[in-house]
Design a protein around this motif. Structure first.
Motif, short mmCIF file in Angstrom:
data_model
loop_
_atom_site.label_atom_id
_atom_site.label_comp_id
_atom_site.label_asym_id
_atom_site.label_seq_id
_atom_site.Cartn_x
_atom_site.Cartn_y
_atom_site.Cartn_z
N LEU A 100 -0.69 9.19 -9.60
CA LEU A 100 -1.36 7.92 -9.84
C LEU A 100 -2.72 8.14 -10.50
O LEU A 100 -3.08 7.45 -11.47
CB LEU A 100 -1.55 7.16 -8.52
N GLU A 101 -3.48 9.10 -10.00
CA GLU A 101 -4.77 9.43 -10.60
C GLU A 101 -4.58 9.98 -12.01
O GLU A 101 -5.26 9.55 -12.94
CB GLU A 101 -5.49 10.49 -9.76
N ALA A 121 -1.31 7.33 0.88
CA ALA A 121 -1.45 5.92 0.54
C ALA A 121 -2.56 5.25 1.35
O ALA A 121 -3.38 4.50 0.80
CB ALA A 121 -0.13 5.20 0.77
N THR A 175 2.86 1.38 -3.44
CA THR A 175 2.04 1.52 -4.64
C THR A 175 1.22 2.80 -4.64
O THR A 175 1.18 3.52 -5.65
CB THR A 175 1.08 0.32 -4.77
N TYR A 176 0.57 3.10 -3.53
CA TYR A 176 -0.32 4.25 -3.49
C TYR A 176 0.35 5.54 -3.01
O TYR A 176 -0.17 6.63 -3.27
CB TYR A 176 -1.52 3.96 -2.56
N ILE A 207 -6.05 6.39 0.23
CA ILE A 207 -6.45 5.72 -1.02
C ILE A 207 -6.90 4.30 -0.73
O ILE A 207 -7.91 3.82 -1.29
CB ILE A 207 -5.28 5.73 -2.02
N ALA A 208 -6.18 3.60 0.15
CA ALA A 208 -6.54 2.22 0.49
C ALA A 208 -7.86 2.16 1.24
O ALA A 208 -8.72 1.31 0.94
CB ALA A 208 -5.43 1.59 1.32
N GLU A 248 -9.83 4.22 -3.68
CA GLU A 248 -9.97 5.32 -4.63
C GLU A 248 -9.59 4.96 -6.07
O GLU A 248 -10.28 5.37 -7.01
CB GLU A 248 -9.14 6.52 -4.16
N LEU A 249 -8.51 4.23 -6.27
CA LEU A 249 -8.07 3.97 -7.64
C LEU A 249 -9.00 2.99 -8.36
O LEU A 249 -9.28 3.16 -9.55
CB LEU A 249 -6.62 3.46 -7.65
N ILE A 295 0.83 -1.21 0.00
CA ILE A 295 0.00 0.00 0.00
C ILE A 295 0.87 1.25 0.00
O ILE A 295 0.64 2.18 -0.79
CB ILE A 295 -0.95 -0.01 1.22
#
Length: 308
Positions: free
Chosen positions: A242-243, A205, A151-152, A208-209, A213-214, A148
């Motif tokens: 990322l977005e 991060a 990546t985020y 987002i988790a 969100e992604l 997490i």
């Protein structure tokens, strides 16, 4: 309810939607209604659908637009817009706006636990339902925490931070924002603790988790494009790489034409673009907006138009 949220890239966003007075539009992340209000000013017989999953936002929207016949307000995640449209009996849209990420209201409301600047319960739930950030921190494995954070949050010290979280929660549960911020700070190399706040990427991060969100952005983009009529526009504001990368790649795929090898004399794939880019490059905040609203610094607006 006072829902403080200054809309970013307001003029650029409204221009990108090319609003028709009799059109049907959806603001999928309506928040305090800043962008929505400007869309409504340009409607004459048209309809604006405002959705948001935050109950505070829905309360504020109902107060702000009470009595306005051109607006429909629905509590929902934008990734479920197909269900909302079905419930409202609407088949196609002239435009969709998605302003992705955490709102100023959520950041500034201490009890929501989004900020590392104030001590508060580790919540971070935009919808105010489901598992909190504290739940994740105290339940997830070391490997999942590393994934997490890396990546985020694109956090290069993800392993150090995950180990520090494991060590702390073995002694006591991690429950507050400042407790987590101190854990992250201590896990950072001393020379790197003063560049930017060490907890910035970790909080991003985990947020987002917590909110998925992604995954929801990916689903929402596809559903928004599917809902557009020919000539309809999708405008998306993002706040981190990322977005923005996901939006850029998805729009590029819709704008992709022939995929035959370049040495083919004629096209045999038959593929033609489904969309065209309205903005060749993303719009970003001007100097005046940056001065008035520093949170607009990382904002990027992309827009495409459906052509078939």
């Amino acid at each position: 309810m006072k829902f403080s949220h200054r809309p970013v890239l307001l003029d650029e966003t409204i221009a990108s939607l090319d609003i028709r007075p009799d059109g049907t539009y959806l603001d999928g992340t309506a928040g305090g209604g800043g962008h929505s209000a400007e869309i409504l000013k340009r409607l004459d017989g048209g309809i604006l659908i405002c959705t948001d999953k935050d109950p505070d936002a829905i309360e504020a929207l109902n107060e702000r637009f009470s009595g306005n016949r051109n607006v429909r307000i629905v509590r929902s995640d934008f990734s479920d817009m197909d269900k909302v449209l079905s419930q409202l009996g609407i088949d196609e849209l002239d435009g969709v706006l998605l302003d992705i990420g955490v709102s100023s209201h959520q950041l500034d409301t201490t009890s929501r636990g989004f900020s590392y600047h104030y001590d508060a319960p580790l919540d971070m739930r935009m919808s105010q339902s489901g598992k909190t950030c504290a739940d994740l921190l105290n339940e997830l494995s070391y490997q999942e925490l590393v994934r997490i954070l890396f990546t985020y949050g694109e956090e290069k010290y993800a392993r150090n931070i995950a180990r520090a979280i494991e060590k702390e929660r073995a002694v006591q549960p991690i429950t507050s924002t400042l407790q987590l911020a101190e854990i992250v700070k201590a896990a950072y190399p001393p020379a790197k603790r003063h560049d930017k706040h060490p907890a910035r990427k970790t909080f991003q991060a985990l947020r987002i988790a917590v909110n998925g969100e992604l995954d929801k952005l990916s689903n929402g983009l596809d559903k928004a494009f599917a809902a557009l009529k020919k000539g309809g526009r999708l405008s998306v504001i993002t706040f981190h790489s990322l977005e923005d990368r996901m939006v850029k790649q998805r729009m590029a795929s819709w704008c992709q034409g022939c995929t035959c090898p370049k040495d083919f004399p004629v096209c045999v794939c038959g593929r033609t673009p489904d969309a065209r880019l309205v903005l060749k490059k993303p719009a970003e905040a001007c100097e005046k907006e940056l001065e008035e609203n520093p949170r607009s610094r990382s904002a990027k607006l992309r827009c495409c138009e459906k052509i078939k």
